[in-house]
Design a protein around this motif. Structure first.
Motif, PDB file in Angstrom:
ATOM      1  N   GLU A   4       0.813  -1.223   0.000  1.00 41.63           N
ATOM      2  CA  GLU A   4       0.000   0.000   0.000  1.00 41.63           C
ATOM      3  C   GLU A   4       0.843   1.268   0.000  1.00 41.63           C
ATOM      4  OE1 GLU A   4      -0.560   0.544   4.833  1.00 41.63           O
ATOM      5  OE2 GLU A   4      -2.247  -0.147   3.633  1.00 41.63           O
ATOM      6  N   ALA A   5       2.105   1.185   0.501  1.00 38.53           N
ATOM      7  CA  ALA A   5       2.951   2.369   0.594  1.00 38.53           C
ATOM      8  C   ALA A   5       3.797   2.603  -0.651  1.00 38.53           C
ATOM      9  CB  ALA A   5       3.874   2.254   1.810  1.00 38.53           C
ATOM     10  N   THR A   6       3.886   1.631  -1.532  1.00 35.34           N
ATOM     11  CA  THR A   6       4.775   1.759  -2.688  1.00 35.34           C
ATOM     12  C   THR A   6       4.471   2.983  -3.554  1.00 35.34           C
ATOM     13  OG1 THR A   6       5.119  -0.635  -2.738  1.00 35.34           O
ATOM     14  CG2 THR A   6       5.677   0.588  -4.735  1.00 35.34           C
ATOM     15  N   PRO A   7       3.204   3.266  -3.902  1.00 35.00           N
ATOM     16  CA  PRO A   7       2.951   4.476  -4.700  1.00 35.00           C
ATOM     17  C   PRO A   7       3.402   5.751  -3.990  1.00 35.00           C
ATOM     18  CG  PRO A   7       1.038   3.025  -4.732  1.00 35.00           C
ATOM     19  CD  PRO A   7       1.964   2.484  -3.696  1.00 35.00           C
ATOM     20  N   TYR A   8       3.241   5.798  -2.673  1.00 36.41           N
ATOM     21  CA  TYR A   8       3.654   6.974  -1.924  1.00 36.41           C
ATOM     22  C   TYR A   8       5.176   7.109  -1.928  1.00 36.41           C
ATOM     23  CZ  TYR A   8      -0.993   6.022   0.159  1.00 36.41           C
ATOM     24  OH  TYR A   8      -2.313   5.749   0.369  1.00 36.41           O
ATOM     25  N   ARG A  42       2.016   2.485   7.694  1.00 42.46           N
ATOM     26  CA  ARG A  42       3.009   1.860   8.568  1.00 42.46           C
ATOM     27  C   ARG A  42       3.993   1.012   7.777  1.00 42.46           C
ATOM     28  NH1 ARG A  42       1.317   2.505  13.858  1.00 42.46           N
ATOM     29  NH2 ARG A  42      -0.903   3.029  14.110  1.00 42.46           N
ATOM     30  N   ARG A  43       3.726   0.795   6.507  1.00 35.50           N
ATOM     31  CA  ARG A  43       4.585  -0.055   5.685  1.00 35.50           C
ATOM     32  C   ARG A  43       5.561   0.745   4.828  1.00 35.50           C
ATOM     33  NH1 ARG A  43       1.055  -4.701   2.978  1.00 35.50           N
ATOM     34  NH2 ARG A  43       3.140  -5.655   2.931  1.00 35.50           N
ATOM     35  N   THR A  44       5.598   2.044   5.007  1.00 37.48           N
ATOM     36  CA  THR A  44       6.521   2.858   4.226  1.00 37.48           C
ATOM     37  C   THR A  44       7.968   2.547   4.599  1.00 37.48           C
ATOM     38  OG1 THR A  44       7.148   5.109   3.613  1.00 37.48           O
ATOM     39  CG2 THR A  44       6.473   4.769   5.883  1.00 37.48           C
ATOM     40  N   GLY A  45       8.847   2.678   3.624  1.00 41.59           N
ATOM     41  CA  GLY A  45      10.273   2.546   3.883  1.00 41.59           C
ATOM     42  C   GLY A  45      10.983   3.884   3.927  1.00 41.59           C
ATOM     43  N   GLN A  46      10.207   4.976   3.949  1.00 48.34           N
ATOM     44  CA  GLN A  46      10.780   6.313   3.791  1.00 48.34           C
ATOM     45  C   GLN A  46      10.854   7.107   5.095  1.00 48.34           C
ATOM     46  OE1 GLN A  46      11.858   7.469   0.545  1.00 48.34           O
ATOM     47  NE2 GLN A  46      11.587   5.281   0.147  1.00 48.34           N
ATOM     48  N   ARG A  47      10.729   6.467   6.246  1.00 43.48           N
ATOM     49  CA  ARG A  47      10.773   7.225   7.501  1.00 43.48           C
ATOM     50  C   ARG A  47      12.084   7.980   7.690  1.00 43.48           C
ATOM     51  NH1 ARG A  47       8.170   2.489   9.090  1.00 43.48           N
ATOM     52  NH2 ARG A  47       5.958   2.788   9.602  1.00 43.48           N
ATOM     53  N   ALA A  82      12.937  -2.481  -1.538  1.00 41.58           N
ATOM     54  CA  ALA A  82      11.602  -2.892  -1.105  1.00 41.58           C
ATOM     55  C   ALA A  82      10.805  -3.554  -2.218  1.00 41.58           C
ATOM     56  CB  ALA A  82      10.837  -1.686  -0.573  1.00 41.58           C
ATOM     57  N   CYS A  83      11.113  -3.229  -3.468  1.00 46.06           N
ATOM     58  CA  CYS A  83      10.273  -3.698  -4.571  1.00 46.06           C
ATOM     59  C   CYS A  83      10.971  -4.683  -5.499  1.00 46.06           C
ATOM     60  CB  CYS A  83       9.788  -2.506  -5.406  1.00 46.06           C
ATOM     61  SG  CYS A  83       8.797  -1.336  -4.470  1.00 46.06           S
ATOM     62  N   GLY A  84      12.255  -4.971  -5.253  1.00 47.01           N
ATOM     63  CA  GLY A  84      12.994  -5.862  -6.135  1.00 47.01           C
ATOM     64  C   GLY A  84      12.694  -7.329  -5.895  1.00 47.01           C
ATOM     65  N   PRO A  85      13.261  -8.208  -6.719  1.00 50.68           N
ATOM     66  CA  PRO A  85      13.011  -9.639  -6.602  1.00 50.68           C
ATOM     67  C   PRO A  85      13.395 -10.217  -5.254  1.00 50.68           C
ATOM     68  CG  PRO A  85      14.047  -9.119  -8.699  1.00 50.68           C
ATOM     69  CD  PRO A  85      14.100  -7.871  -7.879  1.00 50.68           C
ATOM     70  N   SER A  86      14.387  -9.615  -4.573  1.00 53.35           N
ATOM     71  CA  SER A  86      14.830 -10.142  -3.292  1.00 53.35           C
ATOM     72  C   SER A  86      13.939  -9.740  -2.131  1.00 53.35           C
ATOM     73  CB  SER A  86      16.257  -9.663  -3.000  1.00 53.35           C
ATOM     74  OG  SER A  86      16.294  -8.243  -2.918  1.00 53.35           O
ATOM     75  N   ALA A  87      12.972  -8.837  -2.373  1.00 52.68           N
ATOM     76  CA  ALA A  87      12.156  -8.327  -1.273  1.00 52.68           C
ATOM     77  C   ALA A  87      11.297  -9.411  -0.652  1.00 52.68           C
ATOM     78  CB  ALA A  87      11.279  -7.173  -1.763  1.00 52.68           C
ATOM     79  N   ALA A  88      10.703 -10.266  -1.487  1.00 51.42           N
ATOM     80  CA  ALA A  88       9.834 -11.303  -0.959  1.00 51.42           C
ATOM     81  C   ALA A  88      10.620 -12.311  -0.125  1.00 51.42           C
ATOM     82  CB  ALA A  88       9.118 -12.018  -2.104  1.00 51.42           C
TER      83      ALA A  88
END
Length: 423
Positions: A293-297, A333-338, A394-400
């Motif tokens: 949910e935070a990826t677009p932000y 709460r799932r953002t990586g940009q804090r 956060a969005c690459g193949p290794s994220a999962a």
């Protein structure tokens, strides 16, 4: 008999802080003539320049052959609106509409933050972060533009159509909100949001072209801009003055720019860095496999940061955009940009020291001015690099595999909106 102690919830506290800080910003605007606050240079943008443009726009044409007019045609509609408010001067109406847009952003962030699994940190960042820029946000139309970008991001998850339309309107006003659609999820949401953005942009541009003559006159003036003294390139050239560089500051295109040998090379380098930033964002988009949910932000904040730090111009009001986008990130709460948001706050505070408090030192190229610009631009550069790195991971193949992110629940957009119980 024990008395029941009532503790106010976070929303009333935020509302109180918003009212107090905006009252302080208005007080500072009323005392804008103080030498410490810029000697009237902040408010002059509205009562002299914007009022002049309003007079031209009211005659049915965009300002042509005006080197200061460098904005897309949607800006004309924003600058016309204060003149339509009855009973107020243009300046009063402009400030009132800016405060209304500010309140709209705060309200939207509170509403988003009160959903299950969300956070009110975004509303807190906007409420407490904007006053770091003192009264400057009240005398520029960047708050209105930021409102369109914030609403586009917060709306797109539930309605990609509305998100696309709002993004297009923002882009027509000041260009950069087009970047907020970069992180829309793959497939249907992206096709819908971008298609509606293109359609709405075309329709509104057509209406503006029918209403006002010469809607694209801004392109010639925008292309002629040089290297602003507050940009990364400008900071490098300012430092070069201490090493014997013969250039000097000169007011042109509505800003203090540096003129002299090698300025064109630095400007070309800035454009090359902007192209490289665009390439990195395209590469991220092609490589990204995992959305939450935070990826677009997060993607929107990253994109605007990259384009800001590589620009030939980094005006102090650009910090309004970054504060708004960082606030949207913190609603999740799932953002990586804090940590990026913390850097943006620090850069905003230092930007105020640069302008209006110590702008004379920056123009003079003194060591104080150079160190201030190194600090502000260093924070922005660090924020941009860190933002992209965290978005990439956060969005690459290794994220999962690492458990950093997962796909959102298919019904996440239809969860009931219940207020969070404060702990």
């Amino acid at each position: 008999m024990n008395r029941l102690r009532v503790t106010p919830g976070p929303v009333p506290v935020l509302a109180t802080v918003w009212l107090a800080t905006r009252a302080l910003m208005l007080w500072l605007l009323a005392h804008d003539g103080s030498p410490l606050l810029g000697g009237g240079s902040v408010a002059r943008e509205v009562w002299r320049l914007y009022v002049h443009w309003y007079g031209v726009l009211a005659q049915g044409t965009f300002p042509t052959h005006d080197p200061l007019w460098q904005y897309p045609p949607g800006a004309g509609a924003v600058l016309l609106l204060p003149g339509l408010v009855p009973g107020l001067t243009y300046f009063q109406a402009f400030v009132g509409l800016t405060l209304a847009a500010d309140a709209l952003i705060a309200g939207a962030l509170v509403r988003a933050g009160r959903r299950d699994g969300r956070s009110l940190l975004g509303a807190a960042l906007w409420t407490g972060g904007l006053p770091l820029l003192l009264h400057l946000p009240l005398a520029r139309y960047d708050v209105q533009v930021t409102a369109l970008a914030v609403l586009s991001l917060l709306t797109a998850a539930r309605s990609p159509r509305a998100g696309g339309v709002l993004g297009a309107l923002g882009a027509l006003v000041k260009g950069w909100p087009a970047l907020v659609l970069l992180g829309t999820p793959r497939g249907g949401p992206t096709r819908t949001a971008w298609a509606w953005a293109a359609g709405a942009g075309t329709v509104v541009l057509g209406l503006l072209s029918l209403s006002l003559r010469h809607p694209l006159s801004f392109l010639a003036e925008q292309g002629g801009r040089g290297v602003q003294i507050e940009s990364l390139g400008g900071t490098a050239l300012n430092l070069a003055r201490h090493a014997g560089w013969s250039g000097r500051p000169h007011y042109q295109y509505g800003a203090i720019e540096l003129v002299g040998p090698y300025v064109s090379v630095v400007a070309a380098g800035s454009l090359a860095l902007t192209a490289a930033a665009f390439g990195l964002l395209v590469l991220w988009r092609l490589r990204a496999r995992h959305w939450n949910e935070a990826t677009p932000y997060d993607a929107a904040l990253c994109a605007v940061l990259l384009f800001t730090v590589t620009s030939r111009v980094i005006s102090p009001q650009y910090m309004v955009w970054l504060l708004g986008l960082a606030a949207v990130c913190l609603t999740s709460r799932r953002t990586g940009q804090r940590p990026v948001a913390v850097l943006v706050l620090a850069a905003s505070a230092l930007s105020t020291v640069v302008y209006p408090l110590c702008y004379g030192e920056v123009i003079a190229g003194s060591w104080t001015g150079c160190l201030l610009m190194l600090g502000r631009n260093g924070l922005l550069t660090a924020a941009a690099l860190l933002s992209f790195l965290r978005l990439w991971r956060a969005c690459g193949p290794s994220a999962a595999k690492s458990g950093q992110t997962t796909e959102p629940h298919p019904d996440s957009d239809r969860l009931p909106e219940r207020a969070l119980t404060p702990s």
